[in-house]
Design a protein around this motif. Structure first.
Motif, PDB file in Angstrom:
ATOM      1  N   GLN A  19       0.869  -1.172   0.000  1.00  5.45           N
ATOM      2  CA  GLN A  19       0.000   0.000   0.000  1.00  5.45           C
ATOM      3  C   GLN A  19       0.910   1.227   0.000  1.00  5.45           C
ATOM      4  O   GLN A  19       2.083   1.153   0.371  1.00  5.45           O
ATOM      5  N   CYS A  20       0.341   2.364  -0.373  1.00  2.31           N
ATOM      6  CA  CYS A  20       1.130   3.588  -0.395  1.00  2.31           C
ATOM      7  C   CYS A  20       1.477   3.979   1.051  1.00  2.31           C
ATOM      8  O   CYS A  20       0.583   4.097   1.886  1.00  2.31           O
ATOM      9  N   PRO A  21       2.763   4.161   1.366  1.00  6.19           N
ATOM     10  CA  PRO A  21       3.118   4.526   2.746  1.00  6.19           C
ATOM     11  C   PRO A  21       2.707   5.949   3.111  1.00  6.19           C
ATOM     12  O   PRO A  21       2.683   6.283   4.292  1.00  6.19           O
ATOM     13  N   ILE A  22       2.367   6.758   2.128  1.00  6.36           N
ATOM     14  CA  ILE A  22       1.970   8.137   2.426  1.00  6.36           C
ATOM     15  C   ILE A  22       0.480   8.216   2.746  1.00  6.36           C
ATOM     16  O   ILE A  22       0.081   8.698   3.799  1.00  6.36           O
ATOM     17  N   CYS A  23      -0.380   7.714   1.850  1.00 10.50           N
ATOM     18  CA  CYS A  23      -1.833   7.871   2.037  1.00 10.50           C
ATOM     19  C   CYS A  23      -2.521   6.563   2.393  1.00 10.50           C
ATOM     20  O   CYS A  23      -3.726   6.539   2.631  1.00 10.50           O
ATOM     21  N   LYS A  24      -1.751   5.462   2.444  1.00  9.22           N
ATOM     22  CA  LYS A  24      -2.282   4.126   2.776  1.00  9.22           C
ATOM     23  C   LYS A  24      -3.223   3.576   1.704  1.00  9.22           C
ATOM     24  O   LYS A  24      -3.871   2.542   1.912  1.00  9.22           O
ATOM     25  N   VAL A  36       2.540   3.534  -8.587  1.00  4.57           N
ATOM     26  CA  VAL A  36       1.775   4.759  -8.367  1.00  4.57           C
ATOM     27  C   VAL A  36       0.470   4.447  -7.644  1.00  4.57           C
ATOM     28  O   VAL A  36      -0.233   3.499  -8.002  1.00  4.57           O
ATOM     29  N   CYS A  37       0.151   5.270  -6.616  1.00  5.37           N
ATOM     30  CA  CYS A  37      -1.110   5.062  -5.905  1.00  5.37           C
ATOM     31  C   CYS A  37      -2.212   5.925  -6.502  1.00  5.37           C
ATOM     32  O   CYS A  37      -1.961   6.754  -7.386  1.00  5.37           O
ATOM     33  N   ALA A  38      -3.435   5.753  -6.007  1.00 10.15           N
ATOM     34  CA  ALA A  38      -4.600   6.476  -6.546  1.00 10.15           C
ATOM     35  C   ALA A  38      -4.446   7.984  -6.386  1.00 10.15           C
ATOM     36  O   ALA A  38      -4.998   8.757  -7.161  1.00 10.15           O
ATOM     37  N   ASN A  39      -3.677   8.395  -5.360  1.00  9.24           N
ATOM     38  CA  ASN A  39      -3.476   9.834  -5.149  1.00  9.24           C
ATOM     39  C   ASN A  39      -2.234  10.365  -5.847  1.00  9.24           C
ATOM     40  O   ASN A  39      -1.793  11.488  -5.576  1.00  9.24           O
ATOM     41  N   GLY A  40      -1.658   9.552  -6.698  1.00 13.37           N
ATOM     42  CA  GLY A  40      -0.549  10.030  -7.525  1.00 13.37           C
ATOM     43  C   GLY A  40       0.819   9.990  -6.858  1.00 13.37           C
ATOM     44  O   GLY A  40       1.762  10.576  -7.370  1.00 13.37           O
ATOM     45  N   HIS A  41       0.940   9.334  -5.703  1.00 11.25           N
ATOM     46  CA  HIS A  41       2.271   9.202  -5.091  1.00 11.25           C
ATOM     47  C   HIS A  41       3.083   8.154  -5.850  1.00 11.25           C
ATOM     48  O   HIS A  41       2.611   7.038  -6.043  1.00 11.25           O
ATOM     49  N   HIS A  42       4.286   8.551  -6.233  1.00 15.34           N
ATOM     50  CA  HIS A  42       5.148   7.698  -7.057  1.00 15.34           C
ATOM     51  C   HIS A  42       6.302   7.140  -6.249  1.00 15.34           C
ATOM     52  O   HIS A  42       6.879   7.852  -5.448  1.00 15.34           O
TER      53      HIS A  42
HETATM   54 ZN   LIG Z   1      -0.483   7.574  -1.878  1.00 10.57          ZN
END
Ligand SMILES: [Zn+2]
Length: 285
Positions: A19-24, A36-42
């Motif tokens: 999972q994205c460590p920034i937004c989970k 890439v996550c759904a919120n665009g974190h790369h």
């Molecule tokens: Zn994210």
């Protein structure tokens, strides 16, 4: 295939373990060599095929020399008997999805892979140097990444087994990422672990010489009242070379006096005791 290609392909196939460590949020896609996550974190796959999932710089309390010494000592078979015991607790090794928490330079997961772990495997550590070494030496065995359990990049209910070998725990997080019926296998040193070395380095200092794992074991049983435990005890013969690797590897040498270290160097131990407790718990279904 280049490591960066192989790492990117692995992420395509096993995106669901992360999972994205920034937004989970879930990782939605792999674009080129980035996930890439759904919120665009790369997050970019490195040339070595690893992924760096830390929010800020990692801790490198274990230097490169120490990590190399640990690998060299591990290669001699120093940990094999205890790892054989760990392996025996893994159900369906041919398909189990395994997360090695605090994998260091990867030797333990490598040995378990050689023994027969064939499912998806992720080894992670907060130390970038450790992960670089793991990816250099044991690339195809597992996906290696730099990560911190406190900002977990692993997906809920994704793993059959968590390996927690001589590394810190975060039980709430273990519980979250384990599948129902999945297992935590934790290895902690016992009072007799490397006792000869403790006696050699801390002859005059009982507080540094003695070690008690009772708090750690009690905490494990508080979290997992149905846990089982097993003691593993054996002696390892050392030569001058393996003794020096042991000295370079162990944090025990950090607090020793110059005199004690000089004495140890002049009088290398011929053997040392490995004594650990294996703690095994199963997540409720
Ligand atoms: Zn994210």
């Amino acid at each position: 295939m280049k490591k960066i290609e192989a790492g990117s392909l692995y992420l395509k196939q096993h995106r669901d373990l992360f999972q994205c460590p920034i937004c989970k949020g879930d990782f939605e896609k792999v674009e080129g060599h980035s996930v890439v996550c759904a919120n665009g974190h790369h997050f970019d796959v490195s040339k070595k095929g690893t992924l760096h999932l830390l929010m800020k710089g990692g801790q490198n309390e274990y230097g490169k020399e120490m990590l190399s010494s640990r690998k060299n000592l591990a290669d001699t078979g120093f940990f094999f008997p205890l790892l054989d015991d760990v392996y025996a607790h893994i159900d369906k090794p041919e398909s189990a999805t395994v997360l090695d928490v605090g994998c260091g330079e990867g030797s333990h997961l490598h040995y378990l892979t050689e023994k027969g772990l064939k499912g998806a495997k992720i080894g992670f550590d907060i130390s970038k140097d450790a992960i670089q070494l793991a990816a250099s030496n044991f690339f195809p065995d597992a996906f290696w990444c730099v990560a911190d359990l406190a900002h977990s990049p692993f997906a809920e209910s994704a793993f059959d087994v968590i390996l927690n070998i001589f590394s810190p725990s975060q039980y709430q997080e273990f519980d979250r990422v384990l599948k129902p019926g999945g297992k935590v296998i934790k290895v902690v040193p016992n009072a007799q672990y490397l006792i000869e070395l403790r006696e050699q380095l801390y002859a005059l200092d009982a507080t540094k010489r003695e070690y008690d794992n009772q708090q750690v074991v009690n905490r494990f049983y508080d979290i997992y009242p149905d846990a089982v435990s097993e003691e593993v005890l054996y002696s390892v013969a050392l030569d001058a070379q393996s003794y020096s690797w042991l000295m370079e590897m162990t944090p025990l040498s950090w607090g020793a006096s110059e005199t004690a270290l000089a004495n140890a160097a002049a009088n290398p131990l011929k053997s040392v005791t490995v004594a650990v407790t294996l703690l095994v718990a199963t997540k409720a279904i």
